[in-house]
Scaffold this motif. Structure first.
Motif, mmCIF file in Angstrom:
data_model
loop_
_atom_site.group_PDB
_atom_site.id
_atom_site.type_symbol
_atom_site.label_atom_id
_atom_site.label_comp_id
_atom_site.label_asym_id
_atom_site.label_seq_id
_atom_site.Cartn_x
_atom_site.Cartn_y
_atom_site.Cartn_z
ATOM 1 N N HIS A 210 -9.975 41.764 -54.606
ATOM 2 C CA HIS A 210 -10.533 40.402 -54.619
ATOM 3 C C HIS A 210 -9.376 39.418 -54.553
ATOM 4 O O HIS A 210 -8.341 39.632 -55.168
ATOM 5 N N CYS A 249 -14.120 37.943 -50.774
ATOM 6 C CA CYS A 249 -14.892 36.857 -51.395
ATOM 7 C C CYS A 249 -14.863 35.656 -50.454
ATOM 8 O O CYS A 249 -13.829 34.995 -50.303
ATOM 9 N N HIS A 278 -18.348 39.493 -51.117
ATOM 10 C CA HIS A 278 -18.958 38.501 -52.012
ATOM 11 C C HIS A 278 -19.435 37.353 -51.121
ATOM 12 O O HIS A 278 -18.611 36.637 -50.553
ATOM 13 N N ARG A 280 -20.815 34.011 -50.853
ATOM 14 C CA ARG A 280 -21.149 32.748 -51.533
ATOM 15 C C ARG A 280 -20.537 31.573 -50.795
ATOM 16 O O ARG A 280 -19.632 31.753 -49.975
ATOM 17 N N ASP A 320 -22.568 36.280 -54.806
ATOM 18 C CA ASP A 320 -21.528 36.176 -55.836
ATOM 19 C C ASP A 320 -22.037 35.183 -56.878
ATOM 20 O O ASP A 320 -23.230 35.157 -57.151
#
Ligand SMILES: [Mn+2]
Length: 349
Positions: A210, A249, A278, A280, A320
């Motif tokens: 991440h 992410c 992720h 988002r 996320d």
């Protein structure tokens, strides 16, 4: 492309597996770290069969139990997300227990592989997720989080006994951790990869990194690692193994001050560098941004899904962080909204 749901330790129970199954997701990303004992205000559910973290509960048997429990709901385990801070604070801080903790991380990865866990997500950050503020930043005043460097003291030192924004030693006494330079954190990361990637290869486990959240240069006098698109590429250059991948992410990627998210996602998908995603959205970039609903931020999420499809991404997307919807079950409502939106995007791509 598959859609999953991330579940915190306290949510690893039949009620949440049914919730995931009813949403129509096929995969779960499980957190085993016990964040909520340190932050009880975050816990909205405490009926997990997993309960409070135990010292020895990251074993092949417990991983198998998790996979079997999910299978009863037609769910597959996509990944375990994050090591516990007690597993690796001295790996991050280069402390005296570093080698002992590396040996334990390797045992965890071997156990994960033996049980059939396909992927392990982690966030190599000394300071962890720190520096954000809560506020009514999303549509309709929905509570969310944001980062505004003018509202914090970015150089507030990290107390001794803390790493990854969690206390690992209550009796650490006075004093502070750090400072940690950019060269030091990259050196620690290179050593970590050198030692753990061969074990992950042997065990058949993908390790997925991440990025730093928030992706600034440094906080609390400790340098950040994956804080730019180039730094992400550099992380893969350190160790080109196919088991060295991204826990990609999209929020953090968009928050980074430079780089084109669409190009980077296309690159990573084409080169098979994505462990899982992720999914988002966010408005703004460092040093000032807000996390918002999936359909109101700066990222064109439909375009991301098309890029992933064009590059034959076969992996999992999970929602996320989501803003809290005004109702009795803000977490569940937020995830249900995001998953529904994601399912439509994937179906249309
Ligand atoms: Mn994330």
């Amino acid at each position: 492309m598959k859609i999953g749901l991330g579940l915190y330790r306290q949510m690893l129970n039949d009620r949440h597996y049914a919730f995931a199954q009813q949403l129509g997701v096929t995969h779960v990303v499980a957190h085993l770290e016990d964040y909520f004992s340190a932050n009880p205000q975050l816990a909205d559910d405490s009926d997990s069969s997993w309960g409070k973290a135990q010292d020895d509960d990251w074993t092949e048997d417990t991983f198998r139990k998790l996979i079997d429990d999910l299978a009863r709901f037609d769910l597959k385990l996509a990944a375990i997300e994050n090591f516990a801070v007690k597993h690796w604070h001295d790996v991050l801080l280069d402390g005296p227990r570093r080698d002992e903790q590396m040996a334990h991380l390797k045992r965890i990865i071997r156990a994960a592989g033996a049980a059939g866990v396909p992927c392990f997500g982690y966030n190599f950050s000394a300071v962890g997720v720190w520096g954000w503020t809560r506020g009514p930043y999303a549509r309709g005043g929905a509570m969310s989080v944001g980062f505004d460097i003018t509202r914090i003291d970015p150089d507030e030192p990290m107390p001794k006994g803390m790493a990854w924004n969690m206390i690992y030693d209550d009796d650490a006494g006075p004093g502070t951790e750090g400072p940690i330079s950019r060269d030091q954190i990259w050196d620690r990361y290179a050593r970590f990869l050198d030692e753990i990637i061969p074990v992950a290869e042997e065990a058949g486990v993908i390790l997925a990194a991440h990025p730093d959240d928030p992706p600034v240069k440094a906080l609390r006098l400790t340098a950040k690692l994956i804080n730019s698109h180039d730094a992400y590429r550099q992380a893969f250059a350190l160790n080109p193994s196919p088991n060295n991948r991204a826990e990609l992410c999209l929020g953090c990627l968009q928050e980074m001050a430079e780089g084109d998210i669409y190009e980077t996602v296309a690159d990573f998908a084409r080169c098979n560098r994505i462990g899982y995603i992720h999914f988002r959205n966010v408005r703004g970039q460092v040093p000032n941004y807000h996390e918002v609903f999936i359909d109101e931020g700066d990222i064109d999420m439909a375009r991301i899904v098309r890029i992933l499809k064009d590059n034959d991404y076969q992996g999992v997307l999970i929602p996320d962080h989501t803003p809290e919807l005004e109702c009795d079950a803000p977490w569940h409502a937020g995830k249900a909204f995001a998953v529904g939106y994601m399912k439509a995007l994937v179906a249309q791509a």
